[in-house]
Design a protein around this motif. Sequence first.
Motif, short mmCIF file in Angstrom:
data_model
loop_
_atom_site.label_atom_id
_atom_site.label_comp_id
_atom_site.label_asym_id
_atom_site.label_seq_id
_atom_site.Cartn_x
_atom_site.Cartn_y
_atom_site.Cartn_z
N CYS A 1 19.36 -3.21 -28.27
CA CYS A 1 18.03 -3.00 -28.85
C CYS A 1 18.02 -3.15 -30.37
N TYR B 1 15.38 -2.43 -33.61
CA TYR B 1 14.36 -1.41 -33.77
C TYR B 1 13.83 -1.41 -35.21
N GLY C 1 14.43 -4.97 -26.70
CA GLY C 1 15.68 -4.82 -25.98
C GLY C 1 16.03 -6.04 -25.15
#
Length: 267
Positions: free
Chosen positions: A35, A37, A93
Amino acid sequence: MSIKEIYSIEQISKQYETGEMPVLVRCSDRNDYICKYMRTPSSAHKLVCELIGAYMIKNWSISSPQMNLVRIKREHWNSLQGSKYISQSPAVGYMKLSSVFDITHTTYAFVKKSKETLVQLLKIALFDFWMSNEDRTYNNANLLYDLKTDEFVSIDYGGIFNTSSFNYPMSLLTQTDSILYSEVFKQYKEVYEDEVIMRCALGLKEYYIDALDGCKGVVKLILKTIPIEWCIDDKIVSNKISQILDSEWVEKVWDNYIQCLKDNLYE
């Protein structure tokens, strides 16, 4: 391609020591995801690029990991000792794949040098020229290779639009800006004559046009999928996508792709 919103169900198990510091976490669909972010407010533009790239690449029938939006729960960040990055906004993701390896200067020799993988590489290069992806170059392949299927797997789209430049016009890649200048591509030059490689590339023109027709159909879906928390103006994104679908840009990209390929073949 369907992009869903899922959530973490376990503590983050790993943080990768790469530029975006992505994390590995088990999610609600019982798969592990790598992932990216919101580390900073400016990260949102790169996340939008990841989203756009993931949608577009599927319309090119190029192998790429399933991408979903991932909400990492606050308590699941606790496993990162001393981490300053705790984001409640949806992350991008990519499902972690098995039986793959990263393409690097130490691994590209293990790629099967078939006509099929040559065409795959040429398609990925053309995709990058179209999207002005500046993050897949001679020293940074941003590719995986699947040993089970003998396929290149495209990853990472944060570098599209000339490294997520939403406020400037698109600019074309140069001869040395793409995977066509990499060692993995040069290996094919040792196996196939230049004319064979060029014929394979020229044969992609119809495929290119068909792929772009498919991409036009997902623009509304892309805009609908962008999370509100990223605080990105839909009009900016829509305008950028319009630039890469413009017929003049499409022709310029094709001509530039072929010229750069010639330059790398006949240097």
